[in-house]
Design an enzyme around this catalytic site. Structure first.
Site, short mmCIF file in Angstrom:
data_model
loop_
_atom_site.label_atom_id
_atom_site.label_comp_id
_atom_site.label_asym_id
_atom_site.label_seq_id
_atom_site.Cartn_x
_atom_site.Cartn_y
_atom_site.Cartn_z
N CYS A 73 0.65 -1.38 0.00
CA CYS A 73 -0.03 -0.07 -0.19
C CYS A 73 0.94 1.25 0.15
CB CYS A 73 -0.86 0.00 1.20
SG CYS A 73 -1.97 -1.52 1.31
N LEU A 122 -4.56 -1.50 -1.03
CA LEU A 122 -4.66 -2.41 -2.03
C LEU A 122 -5.49 -3.63 -1.43
CD1 LEU A 122 -3.87 -3.74 -4.84
CD2 LEU A 122 -1.89 -4.73 -3.95
N ALA A 123 -6.76 -3.86 -1.71
CA ALA A 123 -7.71 -4.63 -1.22
C ALA A 123 -8.13 -5.66 -2.05
CB ALA A 123 -8.65 -4.02 -0.61
N ILE A 124 -7.68 -6.92 -1.92
CA ILE A 124 -8.02 -8.13 -2.55
C ILE A 124 -9.68 -8.89 -2.10
CG2 ILE A 124 -7.36 -10.16 -3.82
CD1 ILE A 124 -5.71 -7.70 -4.02
N ASN A 146 2.39 -0.01 5.50
CA ASN A 146 2.93 -0.72 4.36
C ASN A 146 3.71 -2.04 4.64
OD1 ASN A 146 3.24 -1.52 1.36
ND2 ASN A 146 5.13 0.17 1.46
N GLY A 147 3.18 -3.15 4.23
CA GLY A 147 3.79 -4.29 4.29
C GLY A 147 3.29 -5.62 5.02
N GLU A 148 3.99 -6.75 5.51
CA GLU A 148 3.59 -7.68 6.02
C GLU A 148 4.22 -8.06 7.09
OE1 GLU A 148 1.35 -9.85 4.61
OE2 GLU A 148 0.92 -8.78 2.66
N LEU A 303 8.52 -14.46 -10.01
CA LEU A 303 9.27 -14.30 -11.13
C LEU A 303 10.63 -15.18 -11.27
CD1 LEU A 303 9.43 -10.46 -10.28
CD2 LEU A 303 7.60 -11.74 -11.33
N ILE A 338 10.86 -12.47 -18.87
CA ILE A 338 10.67 -11.42 -19.81
C ILE A 338 12.14 -11.25 -20.49
CG2 ILE A 338 11.21 -9.17 -18.24
CD1 ILE A 338 8.98 -7.97 -20.04
N THR A 387 21.98 1.40 -13.36
CA THR A 387 21.86 0.07 -13.46
C THR A 387 20.54 -0.08 -12.79
OG1 THR A 387 24.38 -0.39 -12.54
CG2 THR A 387 22.50 -2.21 -12.35
N ARG A 390 18.18 0.51 -15.91
CA ARG A 390 18.41 -0.52 -16.90
C ARG A 390 17.51 -1.88 -16.44
NH1 ARG A 390 24.82 -0.89 -17.93
NH2 ARG A 390 25.06 0.93 -19.10
N SER A 412 10.30 -13.13 -5.40
CA SER A 412 11.35 -12.73 -6.47
C SER A 412 12.71 -13.12 -5.62
CB SER A 412 11.19 -11.22 -6.67
OG SER A 412 12.12 -10.82 -7.64
#
Length: 626
Positions: A73, A122-124, A146-148, A303, A338, A387, A390, A412
């Site tokens: 959030c 951000l609610a799911i 914001n976080g867990e 990812l 990707i 970096t 990029r 990730s």
């Protein structure tokens, strides 16, 4: 639609173009899709986002509908403002709106003159509860997070006094912990978090950032003496005269009006650890770190670059999901990669996905499509570091595609190279002391680089990235191992990150194909395709002339760009973030992502100061030719 965030300047320069034309090759036959119930696949287009039918969650077993939905959030707090209440509320709302991409579903605000605390959510699922800011039952304490908090259940069980929890949020436990322990409770937390807490009775407020700076946070000072905290720098522009990145592992306490370092690991105190290596202990600790981050009541994925780090994360996640060790909304693990057509990462990632049996989605983009997105990337990333830009651009493009098919959280592999000396320049480390000190330097600055990239490139599209390698308990184990065990010794078969490779080298029950387990390190900006970096350099050569470079030190006296590529990025950054915003971005020479101190390890480093891994001559298989 996302372009509307940038105002007229970018439009006038014609630097922002739609990303809808980005080419996509889906290795999977069907996008996201086989979710637990068929109705989950029902998508509704709204504001450019794919919304999963929430009614489907009501059909699931209650054990799956718990408090661990991603909360990537946006938080905003203004303390000690001189504005009257209504003007303060308006100012806080305007600042908070700049963070709405992080939490597009709802917002909340609490104004207790002279303070205001706002939250973009951000609610799911379960949208009727869990809104922030959170408040204690008596209304005395206000909290925006914001976080867990991954160990919230243990923390709740360990409370000394009864507490009437109003939500099922894992973050609400912060309130009773503060009531029992004051700010000393912070060390008990395991997770990724940035939060502000206000205690009305004592008129005390604190702001806290996690041990590594996994979630972003900035602080600034207004003309009227106000102190402002926000998830992103853009929320402070126009409000603060001075601002800086909030340092990780710190707490700001209004009682002392100062920052206090709460995270003080032994491995960072200047000594060189000498703990004996136990490969099975490393394996178990990392598996636990991955498992902690798998708790989710929303569709999630991994990812997958095809390199060691992301492949190990994917392998462990797949095993635990397949064996029913962790509840999951999905019947299968979705993986995402990707790159440019035919790039090393795409090929390697497909090999890993085939081996693991994930539902793989391979996305391709062109150099031009990446260049088209650069300005948006810089706006969201809030950096001009070469970096980072990029590597962030392909991640930014991929995140948009991931969001479009309904995924809200991804695992990730950031952090492994800093912990185990995985960058190719570590081949030149002269001794165990220098090796260890460089890993400490890299970790201490990670919040300005890879943590920033992983969080902001994904949160630009409302996705949360979780990073198991930066788990605090795993760090305490791996960073206390004798640094000699991490040293690279190719003659004896020890390449970079040998410890992780050996820990998961299991012939009877292999985690990965042998050629992937022992694949040479590729930086993400290289692995997506070598022509990506070459294309960026060519583009910068066209956009920036020699005369501009000649006078660069006068236009940019701080962190003066040394290349045309760096000049281009700095120019875009300054158009969005005026002075003194440039002070929030680090600088200095680098070889393949090294700190400036490591440049001294090899004379050749001084002659080839480029952040690409290909700059390490004699180590990278495709090193630059002199």
């Amino acid at each position: 639609m996302q372009r509307l965030l940038f105002g007229g300047a970018a439009m006038r320069r014609g630097l922002l173009r739609p990303l809808a034309s980005m080419s996509v090759t889906a290795a999977a036959a069907a996008p996201v899709a086989r979710l637990t119930t068929r109705s989950l696949t029902s998508m509704a287009r709204f504001g450019g986002r794919s919304i999963i039918n929430r009614s489907a969650f009501a059909m699931m077993p209650r054990r799956m509908v718990h408090s661990s939905s991603p909360k990537n959030c946006g938080i905003l707090a203004i303390f000690d403002s001189s504005l009257p209440k209504e003007k303060l509320r308006k100012q806080a709302l305007e600042c908070s709106k700049t963070l709405r991409h992080r939490g597009p579903d709802w917002n909340g605000i609490v104004v207790e003159e002279p303070h205001a605390i706002a939250h973009e959510r951000l609610a799911i699922i379960d949208p009727e509860s869990g809104e922030q800011p959170l408040m204690s039952p008596d209304g005395n304490i206000v909290l925006s997070v914001n976080g867990e908090i991954y160990n919230y259940k243990e923390l709740m069980a360990g409370l000394k006094t009864d507490y009437d929890f109003k939500t099922s949020s894992d973050c609400e436990v912060i309130i009773p912990l503060y009531m029992e322990h004051g700010i000393d409770f912070i060390n008990k937390l395991r997770g990724m978090f940035s939060f502000v807490l206000y205690d009305k009775k004592s008129q005390r407020y604190i702001a806290v950032r996690d041990h590594m700076g996994i979630t972003p946070m900035y602080m600034g000072y207004g003309k009227d003496g106000s102190v402002v905290f926000a998830s992103e720098l853009k929320a402070l522009i126009g409000v603060c005269q001075e601002f800086k990145a909030f340092p990780p592992g710190n707490v700001y306490d209004s009682q002392s009006a100062s920052l206090i370092k709460w995270y003080n690991p032994e491995w960072a105190d200047g000594r060189v650890p000498a703990e004996k290596l136990d490969l099975m202990e490393v394996r178990k600790a990392f598996e636990k770190a991955v498992e902690r981050r798998m708790m989710a009541d929303v569709p999630w994925g991994v990812l997958l670059s095809g390199g060691l780090d992301s492949s190990l994360v994917a392998s462990i996640a797949k095993r635990k999901q397949e064996r029913g060790e962790v509840p999951s909304v999905l019947n299968e693990v979705h993986s995402f990669s990707i790159g440019l057509e035919g790039s090393p990462d795409l090929i390697a990632a497909q090999k890993v996905a085939d081996f693991l049996g994930t539902k793989h989605h391979a996305y391709t983009y062109t150099v031009q499509e990446g260049i088209d997105a650069i300005e948006e990337v810089i706006y969201h990333l809030e950096t001009y570091d070469v970096t980072t830009i990029r590597a962030s651009t392909p991640m930014f493009l991929m995140s948009r595609k991931i969001k479009s098919i309904g995924i809200k959280m991804v695992l990730s592999g950031e952090g492994a190279d800093e912990v185990f000396g995985g960058y190719l320049y570590f081949h030149k480390a002269p001794n165990r002391e220098e090796f260890h000190h460089e890993t400490v330097r890299k970790l201490s600055a990670l919040y300005l680089y890879d943590c920033l990239r992983a969080n902001k490139a994904t949160s630009a599209w409302g996705i949360e990235a979780r990073v198991p390698f930066l788990d605090r308990d795993f760090l305490d184990l791996s960073m206390n191992i004798d640094a000699q065990e991490k040293m690279i010794d190719k003659a004896n078969g020890r390449i970079e990150k040998w410890i992780m490779r050996a820990a998961f080298d299991d012939e009877k029950d292999p985690y990965l194909p042998h050629e992937v387990l022992y694949r040479q390190k590729e930086q993400f900006s290289d692995g997506v395709g070598y022509s990506w970096i070459d294309g960026l350099k060519d583009y910068a050569e066209e956009e920036v002339n020699d005369k501009q470079m000649m006078h660069a030190k006068h236009r940019f006296p701080h962190n003066t760009p040394q290349t045309k590529e760096a000049y281009l990025y700095r120019s875009i950054f300054d158009s969005y973030f005026p002075d003194p915003a440039q002070m929030t971005v680090p600088g200095g020479p680098s070889i393949a992502c090294s700190t400036p101190a490591a440049i001294e390890w090899d004379k050749a480093f001084k002659d080839m100061a480029d952040p690409s891994g290909r700059a390490v001559a004699g180590v990278h298989d495709d090193a630059y030719k002199n």
